[in-house]
Design a protein around this motif. Structure first.
Motif, PDB file in Angstrom:
ATOM      1  N   CYS A 159     -47.992   7.792 -46.681  1.00 40.48           N
ATOM      2  CA  CYS A 159     -48.654   7.846 -47.829  1.00 40.48           C
ATOM      3  C   CYS A 159     -50.087   8.305 -47.436  1.00 40.48           C
ATOM      4  CB  CYS A 159     -48.756   6.598 -48.811  1.00 40.48           C
ATOM      5  SG  CYS A 159     -49.796   6.794 -50.126  1.00 40.48           S
ATOM      6  N   CYS A 162     -54.915   7.624 -50.656  1.00 39.32           N
ATOM      7  CA  CYS A 162     -56.599   7.336 -50.616  1.00 39.32           C
ATOM      8  C   CYS A 162     -57.078   7.254 -49.246  1.00 39.32           C
ATOM      9  CB  CYS A 162     -56.581   5.933 -51.200  1.00 39.32           C
ATOM     10  SG  CYS A 162     -56.276   4.454 -50.183  1.00 39.32           S
ATOM     11  N   CYS A 165     -55.909   5.618 -45.732  1.00 40.20           N
ATOM     12  CA  CYS A 165     -54.817   6.090 -44.789  1.00 40.20           C
ATOM     13  C   CYS A 165     -55.506   6.650 -43.357  1.00 40.20           C
ATOM     14  CB  CYS A 165     -54.034   7.398 -45.431  1.00 40.20           C
ATOM     15  SG  CYS A 165     -54.925   8.820 -45.536  1.00 40.20           S
ATOM     16  N   ARG A 168     -56.107   3.562 -40.708  1.00 36.33           N
ATOM     17  CA  ARG A 168     -54.913   2.787 -40.721  1.00 36.33           C
ATOM     18  C   ARG A 168     -54.084   3.162 -39.200  1.00 36.33           C
ATOM     19  NH1 ARG A 168     -51.153   5.211 -45.218  1.00 36.33           N
ATOM     20  NH2 ARG A 168     -50.056   6.742 -43.634  1.00 36.33           N
ATOM     21  N   CYS A 230     -52.643  -0.457 -46.847  1.00 36.41           N
ATOM     22  CA  CYS A 230     -53.364  -0.208 -45.602  1.00 36.41           C
ATOM     23  C   CYS A 230     -54.556  -0.941 -45.367  1.00 36.41           C
ATOM     24  CB  CYS A 230     -53.892   1.466 -45.666  1.00 36.41           C
ATOM     25  SG  CYS A 230     -52.606   2.480 -46.030  1.00 36.41           S
ATOM     26  N   ALA A 245     -54.708   4.325 -56.801  1.00 38.48           N
ATOM     27  CA  ALA A 245     -54.036   4.959 -55.680  1.00 38.48           C
ATOM     28  C   ALA A 245     -53.053   4.445 -55.469  1.00 38.48           C
ATOM     29  CB  ALA A 245     -54.790   5.740 -54.564  1.00 38.48           C
ATOM     30  N   CYS A 246     -52.911   2.951 -54.971  1.00 37.65           N
ATOM     31  CA  CYS A 246     -51.747   2.404 -54.455  1.00 37.65           C
ATOM     32  C   CYS A 246     -51.049   1.536 -55.496  1.00 37.65           C
ATOM     33  CB  CYS A 246     -52.309   1.314 -53.278  1.00 37.65           C
ATOM     34  SG  CYS A 246     -51.152   1.229 -52.072  1.00 37.65           S
TER      35      CYS A 246
HETATM   36 FE1  SF4 Z   1     -51.450   4.981 -49.490  1.00 32.35          FE
HETATM   37 FE2  SF4 Z   1     -51.836   2.659 -50.438  1.00 32.35          FE
HETATM   38 FE3  SF4 Z   1     -52.436   3.294 -47.960  1.00 32.35          FE
HETATM   39 FE4  SF4 Z   1     -54.008   4.189 -50.038  1.00 32.35          FE
HETATM   40  S1  SF4 Z   1     -53.575   1.859 -49.286  1.00 32.35           S
HETATM   41  S2  SF4 Z   1     -53.261   5.512 -48.220  1.00 32.35           S
HETATM   42  S3  SF4 Z   1     -52.554   4.739 -51.703  1.00 32.35           S
HETATM   43  S4  SF4 Z   1     -50.446   3.249 -48.956  1.00 32.35           S
END
Ligand code: SF4
Ligand code: URA
Length: 333
Positions: A159, A162, A165, A168, A230, A245-246
């Motif tokens: 994903c 947001c 990412c 991470r 993340c 977003a999540c």
């Molecule tokens: Fe995707 Fe959630 Fe990670 Fe944001 S926090 S990049 S929405 S998985």
């Protein structure tokens, strides 16, 4: 003798037909399928059934077409006592997305006698339904739920919805039993969680594990996840757009796990899940609802770690959950 039916005969027959039609429609309304007005007289129902819907012989002007009943009856569990097992409700909450849900019989185009007796006879008021929670886990098998959760975790791994990412190294999806009756939701993984790939891996996690054990579970008996998947870089705060977003990931995750109860940990998780700005001091210890699942907000273990006097309140909150789950602390059963 003149056998030709008189206008009155015809009218009577039509009224009878209309009355049968209304009884049938009442049944459909009772089952939440579709319906015509349950009130009003036969003439009005007849007018509605007529091709022109214009009122025909009804001498009161063209009746307005009434809106169809707003929605099928909702079968949401009340925040009442839970442990008592009950028979599965006929309409369980689907666990999966509609497209993937177990197939349901297509609505018959023509009203046909139902194979099962109507849930609510048309002539009686609808009872308030208190569904048994286990059945609300839906028609999707445990295997299927696990499979879909694994697919969701895969999707989350890639994903980029947001900003989180960017920094991470890996996503942190969940730990524990995905079929658990109890789910804890924190806010965001930190460095330790990112390193191990498991939520609540650090010191607050150790405290959470003690809370879980005090409730009469093993740490792996319950499901633990976060609002976002993340890592939140040190010193930063979750932003509303990160949470938004999540949120679909969390929504799907919780739908698949389908716990009987959710415990939210701290301000961010509680406000984020429930979509409220009320402070945790007001929210904690009070039952809330998330998409039909009772939620108990409590303080975050990191806060309890810094403020040990908060343990008393957290224990009070957890005991409310235990009471509903029929759990006793270890050694007290
Ligand atoms: Fe995707 Fe959630 Fe990670 Fe944001 S926090 S990049 S929405 S998985
Ligand atoms: N705090 C959280 O809310 N979640 C974690 O996974 C770790 C710390």
């Amino acid at each position: 003798m003149d056998e030709t039916p008189t206008l009155d005969d015809l009218r009577e027959e039509l009224l009878e037909l209309a009355s049968s039609a209304r009884a049938l429609v009442g049944w459909y309304e009772g089952t939440g399928a579709w319906g015509l007005p349950a009130e009003g007289d036969a003439e009005e129902a007849l007018a509605l059934l007529s091709p022109s819907r214009g009122g025909g012989s009804v001498d009161r002007g063209a009746p307005e077409r009434r809106p169809a009943p707003a929605a099928a009856p909702q079968f949401r569990p009340p925040p009442g006592p839970a442990p008592a097992p009950a028979a599965p409700p006929p309409a369980a909450r689907p666990v999966a997305e509609p497209a993937a849900a177990a197939p349901r019989p297509a609505p018959a185009p023509v009203p046909a006698p139902a194979p099962a007796p109507p849930r609510f006879p048309a002539d009686r008021p609808q009872p308030v339904i208190a569904p048994a929670r286990p059945a609300a886990r839906g028609p999707v098998s445990a295997e299927e739920r696990m499979h879909r959760l694994a697919m969701l975790a895969d999707e989350v791994r890639g994903c980029t919805k947001c900003r989180l990412c960017q920094a991470r190294t890996q996503t942190v999806f969940a730990r524990g039993n995905p079929l658990s009756e109890l789910c804890f939701v924190g806010d965001a993984p930190g460095a330790e969680e990112e390193a191990t790939g498991e939520p609540f891996a650090g010191e607050p996690g150790a405290l959470l594990d003690r809370m879980i054990v005090a409730m009469g579970y093993h740490r792996d008996d319950v499901y633990v996840c976060n609002l976002v998947k993340c890592r939140l870089p040190d010193g930063q705060k979750l932003r509303p757009d990160d949470i938004e977003a999540c949120k679909p990931h969390l929504a799907e995750q919780l739908q698949l796990v389908s716990p009987r109860y959710i415990v939210t940990l701290g301000t961010v998780a509680t406000q984020g899940l429930l979509g409220t700005t009320e402070p945790i001091t007001k929210l904690r210890g009070t039952w809330k609802m998330y998409k039909g699942t009772p939620v108990m907000p409590t303080f975050h273990p990191a806060y309890v770690h810094r403020q040990p006097s908060a343990k008393r309140e957290v224990w009070n909150d957890l005991q409310q959950v235990m009471a509903r789950l029929g759990k006793a602390p270890p050694g007290k059963s």
